[in-house]
Design a protein around this motif. Sequence first.
Motif, PDB file in Angstrom:
ATOM      1  N   THR A  75       0.813  -1.214   0.000  1.00 29.34           N
ATOM      2  CA  THR A  75       0.000   0.000   0.000  1.00 29.34           C
ATOM      3  C   THR A  75       0.848   1.266   0.000  1.00 29.34           C
ATOM      4  O   THR A  75       0.405   2.317   0.460  1.00 29.34           O
ATOM      5  CB  THR A  75      -0.946  -0.012   1.217  1.00 29.34           C
ATOM      6  N   GLY A  76       2.073   1.173  -0.511  1.00 26.99           N
ATOM      7  CA  GLY A  76       2.907   2.366  -0.663  1.00 26.99           C
ATOM      8  C   GLY A  76       3.364   2.994   0.635  1.00 26.99           C
ATOM      9  O   GLY A  76       3.643   4.197   0.671  1.00 26.99           O
ATOM     10  N   ASP A  77       3.490   2.192   1.697  1.00 30.88           N
ATOM     11  CA  ASP A  77       3.863   2.750   3.002  1.00 30.88           C
ATOM     12  C   ASP A  77       5.197   3.487   2.967  1.00 30.88           C
ATOM     13  O   ASP A  77       5.320   4.613   3.455  1.00 30.88           O
ATOM     14  CB  ASP A  77       3.935   1.636   4.054  1.00 30.88           C
ATOM     15  N   GLY A  78       6.218   2.834   2.405  1.00 31.22           N
ATOM     16  CA  GLY A  78       7.542   3.454   2.385  1.00 31.22           C
ATOM     17  C   GLY A  78       7.573   4.732   1.587  1.00 31.22           C
ATOM     18  O   GLY A  78       8.213   5.724   1.988  1.00 31.22           O
ATOM     19  N   GLN A  79       6.869   4.736   0.458  1.00 32.96           N
ATOM     20  CA  GLN A  79       6.821   5.942  -0.365  1.00 32.96           C
ATOM     21  C   GLN A  79       6.199   7.100   0.416  1.00 32.96           C
ATOM     22  O   GLN A  79       6.707   8.230   0.419  1.00 32.96           O
ATOM     23  CB  GLN A  79       6.003   5.689  -1.645  1.00 32.96           C
ATOM     24  N   LYS A  80       5.071   6.827   1.067  1.00 35.53           N
ATOM     25  CA  LYS A  80       4.363   7.876   1.796  1.00 35.53           C
ATOM     26  C   LYS A  80       5.182   8.388   2.978  1.00 35.53           C
ATOM     27  O   LYS A  80       5.228   9.590   3.256  1.00 35.53           O
ATOM     28  CB  LYS A  80       3.010   7.344   2.275  1.00 35.53           C
ATOM     29  N   LEU A  81       5.847   7.470   3.695  1.00 36.16           N
ATOM     30  CA  LEU A  81       6.640   7.863   4.852  1.00 36.16           C
ATOM     31  C   LEU A  81       7.804   8.757   4.453  1.00 36.16           C
ATOM     32  O   LEU A  81       8.088   9.762   5.098  1.00 36.16           O
ATOM     33  CB  LEU A  81       7.167   6.610   5.566  1.00 36.16           C
ATOM     34  N   ALA A  82       8.499   8.359   3.374  1.00 29.02           N
ATOM     35  CA  ALA A  82       9.649   9.146   2.942  1.00 29.02           C
ATOM     36  C   ALA A  82       9.226  10.500   2.385  1.00 29.02           C
ATOM     37  O   ALA A  82       9.876  11.525   2.640  1.00 29.02           O
ATOM     38  CB  ALA A  82      10.440   8.364   1.895  1.00 29.02           C
ATOM     39  N   MET A  83       8.124  10.526   1.630  1.00 36.62           N
ATOM     40  CA  MET A  83       7.673  11.796   1.072  1.00 36.62           C
ATOM     41  C   MET A  83       7.199  12.742   2.174  1.00 36.62           C
ATOM     42  O   MET A  83       7.261  13.971   2.022  1.00 36.62           O
ATOM     43  CB  MET A  83       6.581  11.553   0.035  1.00 36.62           C
ATOM     44  N   ALA A  84       6.756  12.180   3.295  1.00 31.99           N
ATOM     45  CA  ALA A  84       6.316  13.016   4.423  1.00 31.99           C
ATOM     46  C   ALA A  84       7.482  13.758   5.064  1.00 31.99           C
ATOM     47  O   ALA A  84       7.275  14.770   5.742  1.00 31.99           O
ATOM     48  CB  ALA A  84       5.608  12.154   5.465  1.00 31.99           C
ATOM     49  N   VAL A  85       8.711  13.257   4.874  1.00 30.65           N
ATOM     50  CA  VAL A  85       9.877  13.944   5.432  1.00 30.65           C
ATOM     51  C   VAL A  85      10.731  14.543   4.325  1.00 30.65           C
ATOM     52  O   VAL A  85      11.935  14.756   4.483  1.00 30.65           O
ATOM     53  CB  VAL A  85      10.721  12.994   6.318  1.00 30.65           C
ATOM     54  N   GLY A  86      10.113  14.803   3.160  1.00 33.22           N
ATOM     55  CA  GLY A  86      10.809  15.531   2.112  1.00 33.22           C
ATOM     56  C   GLY A  86      11.309  14.717   0.950  1.00 33.22           C
ATOM     57  O   GLY A  86      11.916  15.261   0.020  1.00 33.22           O
ATOM     58  N   GLY A  87      11.086  13.403   0.943  1.00 36.24           N
ATOM     59  CA  GLY A  87      11.510  12.578  -0.172  1.00 36.24           C
ATOM     60  C   GLY A  87      10.692  12.878  -1.419  1.00 36.24           C
ATOM     61  O   GLY A  87       9.524  13.266  -1.334  1.00 36.24           O
ATOM     62  N   ARG A  88      11.303  12.717  -2.580  1.00 35.22           N
ATOM     63  CA  ARG A  88      10.623  13.037  -3.832  1.00 35.22           C
ATOM     64  C   ARG A  88      10.186  11.766  -4.558  1.00 35.22           C
ATOM     65  O   ARG A  88      10.966  10.827  -4.711  1.00 35.22           O
ATOM     66  CB  ARG A  88      11.543  13.860  -4.743  1.00 35.22           C
ATOM     67  N   GLY A  89       8.933  11.753  -4.996  1.00 36.78           N
ATOM     68  CA  GLY A  89       8.437  10.632  -5.779  1.00 36.78           C
ATOM     69  C   GLY A  89       8.775  10.825  -7.251  1.00 36.78           C
ATOM     70  O   GLY A  89       8.919  11.945  -7.728  1.00 36.78           O
ATOM     71  N   ILE A  90       8.886   9.710  -7.976  1.00 36.93           N
ATOM     72  CA  ILE A  90       9.206   9.771  -9.396  1.00 36.93           C
ATOM     73  C   ILE A  90       8.438   8.683 -10.141  1.00 36.93           C
ATOM     74  O   ILE A  90       8.281   7.563  -9.631  1.00 36.93           O
ATOM     75  CB  ILE A  90      10.736   9.606  -9.620  1.00 36.93           C
ATOM     76  N   ASP A  91       7.903   9.016 -11.309  1.00 38.52           N
ATOM     77  CA  ASP A  91       7.207   8.063 -12.178  1.00 38.52           C
ATOM     78  C   ASP A  91       6.054   7.349 -11.475  1.00 38.52           C
ATOM     79  O   ASP A  91       5.757   6.189 -11.778  1.00 38.52           O
ATOM     80  CB  ASP A  91       8.189   7.008 -12.719  1.00 38.52           C
ATOM     81  N   LEU A  92       5.367   8.012 -10.567  1.00 38.78           N
ATOM     82  CA  LEU A  92       4.326   7.345  -9.785  1.00 38.78           C
ATOM     83  C   LEU A  92       3.129   6.920 -10.642  1.00 38.78           C
ATOM     84  O   LEU A  92       2.331   6.079 -10.226  1.00 38.78           O
ATOM     85  CB  LEU A  92       3.859   8.245  -8.641  1.00 38.78           C
ATOM     86  N   GLU A  93       3.014   7.456 -11.838  1.00 38.48           N
ATOM     87  CA  GLU A  93       1.940   7.039 -12.738  1.00 38.48           C
ATOM     88  C   GLU A  93       2.311   5.796 -13.548  1.00 38.48           C
ATOM     89  O   GLU A  93       1.461   5.224 -14.239  1.00 38.48           O
ATOM     90  CB  GLU A  93       1.588   8.193 -13.692  1.00 38.48           C
ATOM     91  N   LYS A  94       3.549   5.350 -13.431  1.00 39.04           N
ATOM     92  CA  LYS A  94       4.015   4.194 -14.202  1.00 39.04           C
ATOM     93  C   LYS A  94       3.685   2.906 -13.439  1.00 39.04           C
ATOM     94  O   LYS A  94       4.437   2.469 -12.559  1.00 39.04           O
ATOM     95  CB  LYS A  94       5.514   4.297 -14.470  1.00 39.04           C
ATOM     96  N   VAL A  95       2.545   2.320 -13.760  1.00 36.34           N
ATOM     97  CA  VAL A  95       2.066   1.101 -13.107  1.00 36.34           C
ATOM     98  C   VAL A  95       1.967   0.004 -14.165  1.00 36.34           C
ATOM     99  O   VAL A  95       1.316   0.187 -15.199  1.00 36.34           O
ATOM    100  CB  VAL A  95       0.692   1.326 -12.447  1.00 36.34           C
TER     101      VAL A  95
END
Length: 588
Positions: free
Chosen positions: A228-248
């Motif tokens: 459920t994208g836990d790691g992505q959400k946690l990192a983005m909450a502290v400033g991490g940048r997401g990339i290509d999130l539409e690429k499924v």
Amino acid sequence: MSVIVVGGGLAGLSAAHTLLERGANVLLLDKQGFMGGNSTKATSGINGAGTQTQQTLGIPDNAKTFFDDTKKSARDLARDDLIRVLTGRSGDAVNWLQDKFGLDLSKVARLGGHSQPRTHRGDASVPRNGLSRPFRIIPTSANRTPRMCSRSSPMPRWSVSRISLSSKDDSGAVVGVEYSHSGKTETAYGPVVLATGGYAADFTEDSLLKKYRPELWNLPTTNGDHCTGDGQKLAMAVGGRGIDLEKVQVHPTGLVDPNEPDAKVKFLAAEALRGVGGLLLDNTGSRFVDELQHRDYVTGKIWENKKYPIRLVLNGPASKEIEWHCKHYCGRGLMKRFESGDALAKEMGLPPSVIKKTFEDYNAVVRSKKDPFGKKFFSGEWKYDDVFHVAIMTPVLHYTMGGLEIDSESRVIDTNGKPIPGLFAAGEVAGGVHGANRLGGSSLLGCVVFGRVSGDSAAAYLLQQSSAAIAKAGGRLGAISGQLGTPSSAPAAKAPEPASSGSSSSSSSKSKEYTMADVEKHKKKDDIWVVVNGQVLDVTSFLPEHPGGEKAILLYAGRDATEEFNMLHDPKVIPRYAPDAVIGTLKK
């Protein structure tokens, strides 16, 4: 201080092993409470270019050729530096698995989009110590993690319900994690490696899938409900940048259960089934696509063709080549075996002449090497008088190429384009590696390669931080000895007590005998018994923890699951991870 690895799949385990090899302390936390993740479902194999196995088999592959294949599959959207790491370290990754764990990776296949055979798996026909079954990376490496070094603190029975990154310090570094266990909030300190997987089962309120690809929301998925994208959400909450999130990635071959055709979670038909020569036929009995094309291409042709149901058909030689998979899928009721072309035609509701013509046309293509659908690699001609294995296919949500942006050292990048100190990512949680489309066999490769890279980077970071702390203390011997213990300002997470296995009441219950008639009474979701190797297990409470998902157990509710269990697991899995599930033995 430990390096905290969040996620117990192959990426997390590869990072943990590498850290241990570098002399670091490791704290391994897994949301599922059981090591494995989606990696346990991967059975096609792992890619590698220039491996020892390829050299033995005379396959002229190299990292440059693999780079070009990956770049083409990625539709020029992946970053060259990350592809170079993935492909350049692929041969070493496969060799490492063979040398470190004694894995049998002696068979090599060519999957869709590959110009050379490079997807390694075990020889299912000659079991040796349980390692030559198609793929035993996860159970083998997980079983060895606790034995490798006393510095490791893996906690496979922790049911972690919440993991959140701690506040960063003044330098902007991540200093640890907070997580919940048994209703209590715990804190662990140290650099963090995220290996939590993707978001292809993210049907939560803050779903990344719904936000970036809402049109795919209603598709079935092959992913466990932990994705459920836990790691992505946690990192983005502290400033991490997401990339290509539409690429499924939508995989073309999800297995349709005839008894539950609308099930949201489906088993995947391994790409290896097409790699060994399986054909895709529509409801008219005709081919409509190059079966070895990229996954997104084959999925698009299925949707374009619209002649359902789509069947994957394996002939006798292909069935023999990948016998373990056929037996596995047939055992789950997801595939059927037919003893003749007539039986196959009857199943499809078509005249035998139609199937005969399909095979004749395909054989002509095999001989001429001129396929109207563009296929270039063939596994021999087909006979009508043969044995066939057949399954109904449907496109399924499978893999998320998007995720956290990382650099070539697996450091998570922030929204300003700079690495976040103390935060690393590996496996499906990281984006930018595969671009718009991932090649089959590269998911496990990405886990191992970037798991090892993140382990190296986190170990170096930990050493750097320790050296800086020693220098700041003035280099005194007392400061050095302080670094060798647990800092009072950064208490280590307290390890859980091991499960009890010696009470008299427990021993008494496990000596009880049951008949199969007793077992068959317990086949509901809230009351499930199964038999494994003569032991009777009550797996009701273990159901949500099973890394292969609930359905894998529900299929065997009230039944003897020995054959299926032994195909997938090491015998030590039950005493190690579910000793309390054993309630007795089967009466002979």
